[in-house]
Write a protein that holds these residues in place. Structure first.
Motif, PDB file in Angstrom:
ATOM      1  N   ASP A 263       0.847  -1.188   0.000  1.00 28.40           N
ATOM      2  CA  ASP A 263       0.000   0.000   0.000  1.00 28.40           C
ATOM      3  C   ASP A 263       0.892   1.252   0.000  1.00 28.40           C
ATOM      4  N   PRO A 264       0.849   2.063  -1.064  1.00 27.31           N
ATOM      5  CA  PRO A 264       1.777   3.201  -1.155  1.00 27.31           C
ATOM      6  C   PRO A 264       1.539   4.269  -0.102  1.00 27.31           C
ATOM      7  N   PHE A 265       0.274   4.478   0.285  1.00 32.95           N
ATOM      8  CA  PHE A 265      -0.027   5.525   1.265  1.00 32.95           C
ATOM      9  C   PHE A 265       0.522   5.170   2.644  1.00 32.95           C
ATOM     10  N   LEU A 266       0.360   3.917   3.030  1.00 30.71           N
ATOM     11  CA  LEU A 266       0.893   3.480   4.319  1.00 30.71           C
ATOM     12  C   LEU A 266       2.417   3.522   4.315  1.00 30.71           C
ATOM     13  N   LEU A 267       3.025   3.041   3.228  1.00 33.37           N
ATOM     14  CA  LEU A 267       4.484   3.051   3.134  1.00 33.37           C
ATOM     15  C   LEU A 267       5.034   4.481   3.214  1.00 33.37           C
ATOM     16  N   SER A 268       4.395   5.400   2.493  1.00 31.95           N
ATOM     17  CA  SER A 268       4.851   6.782   2.488  1.00 31.95           C
ATOM     18  C   SER A 268       4.703   7.415   3.864  1.00 31.95           C
ATOM     19  N   GLU A 285      15.054   2.493   3.633  1.00 28.44           N
ATOM     20  CA  GLU A 285      14.585   1.160   3.257  1.00 28.44           C
ATOM     21  C   GLU A 285      13.106   1.178   2.894  1.00 28.44           C
ATOM     22  N   GLN A 286      12.308   1.934   3.673  1.00 24.17           N
ATOM     23  CA  GLN A 286      10.872   2.000   3.384  1.00 24.17           C
ATOM     24  C   GLN A 286      10.611   2.717   2.063  1.00 24.17           C
ATOM     25  N   PHE A 287      11.372   3.777   1.788  1.00 23.96           N
ATOM     26  CA  PHE A 287      11.183   4.472   0.520  1.00 23.96           C
ATOM     27  C   PHE A 287      11.639   3.622  -0.664  1.00 23.96           C
ATOM     28  N   LEU A 288      12.622   2.740  -0.457  1.00 19.12           N
ATOM     29  CA  LEU A 288      12.993   1.804  -1.517  1.00 19.12           C
ATOM     30  C   LEU A 288      11.826   0.875  -1.837  1.00 19.12           C
ATOM     31  N   ARG A 289      11.138   0.416  -0.797  1.00 21.65           N
ATOM     32  CA  ARG A 289       9.954  -0.421  -1.006  1.00 21.65           C
ATOM     33  C   ARG A 289       8.878   0.363  -1.741  1.00 21.65           C
ATOM     34  N   LEU A 290       8.705   1.639  -1.337  1.00 19.99           N
ATOM     35  CA  LEU A 290       7.696   2.487  -1.982  1.00 19.99           C
ATOM     36  C   LEU A 290       8.038   2.708  -3.450  1.00 19.99           C
ATOM     37  N   GLU A 291       9.315   2.857  -3.754  1.00 19.93           N
ATOM     38  CA  GLU A 291       9.733   3.076  -5.135  1.00 19.93           C
ATOM     39  C   GLU A 291       9.322   1.903  -6.021  1.00 19.93           C
ATOM     40  N   LYS A 292       9.426   0.683  -5.498  1.00 20.29           N
ATOM     41  CA  LYS A 292       9.028  -0.494  -6.274  1.00 20.29           C
ATOM     42  C   LYS A 292       7.522  -0.518  -6.487  1.00 20.29           C
ATOM     43  N   VAL A 293       6.785  -0.056  -5.482  1.00 19.59           N
ATOM     44  CA  VAL A 293       5.319  -0.042  -5.589  1.00 19.59           C
ATOM     45  C   VAL A 293       4.872   1.069  -6.530  1.00 19.59           C
ATOM     46  N   GLU A 294       5.484   2.252  -6.387  1.00 17.05           N
ATOM     47  CA  GLU A 294       5.087   3.410  -7.194  1.00 17.05           C
ATOM     48  C   GLU A 294       5.460   3.240  -8.661  1.00 17.05           C
ATOM     49  N   GLN A 295       6.598   2.646  -8.900  1.00 14.95           N
ATOM     50  CA  GLN A 295       7.155   2.464 -10.236  1.00 14.95           C
ATOM     51  C   GLN A 295       7.409   3.804 -10.926  1.00 14.95           C
ATOM     52  N   ASP A 299       7.675  10.106  -6.246  1.00 15.54           N
ATOM     53  CA  ASP A 299       7.758  10.643  -4.892  1.00 15.54           C
ATOM     54  C   ASP A 299       8.838   9.940  -4.088  1.00 15.54           C
ATOM     55  N   ALA A 300       8.911   8.636  -4.206  1.00 16.21           N
ATOM     56  CA  ALA A 300       9.925   7.878  -3.467  1.00 16.21           C
ATOM     57  C   ALA A 300      11.329   8.277  -3.913  1.00 16.21           C
ATOM     58  N   SER A 301      11.531   8.469  -5.210  1.00 10.31           N
ATOM     59  CA  SER A 301      12.853   8.856  -5.709  1.00 10.31           C
ATOM     60  C   SER A 301      13.288  10.185  -5.109  1.00 10.31           C
ATOM     61  N   TYR A 302      12.361  11.092  -4.970  1.00  6.51           N
ATOM     62  CA  TYR A 302      12.667  12.396  -4.371  1.00  6.51           C
ATOM     63  C   TYR A 302      13.165  12.224  -2.940  1.00  6.51           C
TER      64      TYR A 302
END
Length: 581
Positions: A263-268, A285-295, A299-302
């Motif tokens: 879930d991207p909202f929870l991860l973010s 680490e959490q933003f790396l997981r978000l990056e895979k979800v967001e594709q 936002d995660a890359s930032y």
């Protein structure tokens, strides 16, 4: 002949623009009902052929044109009658909407309700029509039954991929007291027992009202009733945060992320909480997981780039910002940080190229300042001044900012005379600029030219009597550099009345009290200021008053707190030298 009624509306409006001054408005045919009654003769209603476009009749065209002419003449009541009759004859919702808005403009609620009800009848899927009708019905009578309309709003919103419960709350909150609105919302939620968005809306409404107990109760009910809906945990975490319970929010989100790892909202939300707690490795680490979800979101890359920079991993950060530039189009943000990375690597030309790509956004001003400094550092001083002059011409609405950038450049690489000459030129061109006057006054104080500071800041205060910063700067300088302490106190009191929570103004108040010999009051104000903003200048002032009043151990402790962070702090070192410590 059949034509689009909307086209006729457009043509009618264009026609009235050129003819309403001279046109003779005929009386409505006697055989038709009066437009003011709003009652249409069913036998004269236009038949709608296939496709829903009605056949235009003489009555439809007449009422349409007469309504437009009446509106152009300012005869709004007549225009309302004609528009409402047009809607009834043609079955077209646009005319009903126009009648509704005319009634609202005339502040005639009964007519507005009548027209809006017809608008809803003719366009039952129009969300705006439903919301407006609900508002007007509740405005006239808080107890009027509107539940069916609210259910329709939820259903229509769902078709638009919106949370209809939030749309309902926005409508009823305007007209009902909080308790009544919440009661009506709960009735609506009961109509949709399997939909968690109702409980979500109730929680948000309680949060907006800062009724945190109710918000927590609603959110807990939501999570209990709908344990497989991730947004429930998200809104409950917001309730915890609103109450200052960061630990509770973090525990909740950590558990929720474990249950809903994609879930991207929870991860973010969880990752941002970790950033706030300075747990950067875990956040990364959490933003790396978000990056895979967001594709392809970005936002995660930032965030990954920012965290990598903070951790000193410039090359890693560079990769994240290049990815952000590629996938999200956030060129201004990415270019700014890529420029920062190049600058840290001493790659001045590369940094300049990146900064020059920052054309807007929150980092534009900083990027331009860095462009100036880099060009000066690489021996391009003349080019910098030419660039600043071009910018003033190219962006006249930003001329003050470019003048101040040139001032900053001269402060670092020119003489005080050159700085004051530039200020004189700038203020000569823009004599009413409070920003330039204020800046020149502050600079004059650094050159012990209290006369110039006083002249400029008094002009700022004359232009804007509520300019708290000018009042404070004038008061502080008079307290610090002159013996006009009572006059200084007056200015600082006026500033503090405007900004009672300002640490800078509390510091000034403490300093003027010290200069007046009112030591207990000075300590009280300075302690308040230091608690709000433990910076070097306030620490220097607080320490000096503590030292003078015999609290020397406390003074040393305050100064040491600053020196531990910034050993070269000139404010603290200067006062210690002066007191021979």
């Amino acid at each position: 002949m059949r034509q689009s009624l909307q086209l006729i509306f457009t043509l009618a409006f264009s026609w009235t623009l050129v003819s309403c001054q001279t046109a003779q408005v005929k009386t409505a045919p006697e055989e038709t009902a009066s437009a003011s009654t709003g009652q249409a003769d069913p036998s004269r209603q236009a038949a709608a052929p296939e496709g829903g476009v009605p056949e235009l009749t003489e009555d439809i065209v007449f009422n349409l044109l007469a309504g437009e002419v009446a509106a152009q003449r300012g005869a709004l009541s007549e225009a309302y009658d004609y528009q409402l009759r047009t809607a009834r004859l043609s079955g077209d919702a646009t005319a009903a909407e126009r009648a509704t808005r005319l009634a609202l403009h005339m502040d005639k609620s009964e007519l507005a309700v009548e027209a809006a009800a017809l608008w809803v009848e003719l366009a039952p899927e129009d969300l705006t029509a439903r919301q407006l009708l609900v508002v007007m019905l509740l405005r006239r009578n808080a107890d009027v039954p509107v539940l069916e309309h609210l259910k329709a709003i939820v259903r229509i919103s769902e078709n638009k991929d919106e949370n209809g419960f939030l749309n309902v709350m926005a409508a009823i909150n305007r007209e009902l007291k909080r308790e009544s609105a919440m009661e009506l919302m709960r009735k609506l939620v009961l109509e949709f027992p399997g939909d968690p968005r109702g409980g979500y809306a109730l929680t948000i409404a309680a949060l907006v009202d800062k009724d945190f107990a109710a918000a927590e109760r609603e959110a807990n009910t939501l999570v209990t009733d709908h344990p497989d809906w991730p947004k429930g945990y998200l809104v409950l975490s917001r309730v915890f945060l609103a109450q200052g319970d960061k630990a509770g929010a973090r525990t909740l989100l950590a558990d929720a992320v474990g249950r809903f790892p994609d879930d991207p909202f929870l991860l973010s939300a969880y990752a941002r909480l970790l950033v706030d707690a300075k747990e950067l490795e875990a956040a990364y680490e959490q933003f790396l997981r978000l990056e895979k979800v967001e594709q392809e979101q970005g936002d995660a890359s930032y965030w990954l780039g920012l965290i990598a920079l903070e951790l000193g991993r410039d090359e890693v950060a560079r990769g994240h910002f290049l990815r952000l530039l590629e996938i999200d189009g956030r060129s201004d943000v990415a270019a700014y940080y890529l420029g920062r990375i190049a600058e840290q690597r001493k790659e001045s030309q590369q940094a300049l190229r990146w900064y020059q790509r920052v054309e807007g956004g929150e980092h534009r001003a900083e990027a331009e300042l860095r462009i100036v400094r880099l060009m000066v550092a690489t021996g391009e001083s003349r080019e910098v001044f030419e660039w600043l002059q071009r910018m003033r011409i190219q962006y006249p609405d930003q001329v003050v900012r470019y003048y101040l950038m040139e001032v900053e450049l001269l402060r670092e690489h020119g003489t005080p005379e050159q700085v004051m000459a530039l200020f004189d030129t700038a203020i000569g061109a823009l004599p009413d600029s409070n920003e330039l006057l204020y800046a020149r006054g502050l600079y004059a104080a650094t050159q012990s030219r209290v006369d110039i500071l006083e002249r400029d800041l008094l002009q700022v205060i004359a232009n804007d009597p509520k300019h708290a910063d000018a009042l404070n700067a004038l008061g502080y300088t008079l307290a610090d550099q002159t013996n006009r302490h009572q006059e200084a106190l007056d200015y600082i009191q006026r500033a503090l009345a405007l900004k009672p929570e300002s640490a800078a103004i509390l510091d000034s108040m403490g300093w003027v009290m010290f200069r007046l010999g009112r030591y207990p009051e000075a300590l009280d104000y300075l302690r308040q200021a230091y608690e709000k903003l433990p910076d070097a200048e306030i620490a220097a002032h607080l320490g000096e008053v503590l030292w003078v009043t015999g609290e020397r151990q406390q003074a040393r402790q305050v100064w040491q707190e600053i020196l531990d962070k910034t050993p070269e702090s000139e404010h603290v070192l200067e006062v210690m030298r002066r007191l021979k410590i």
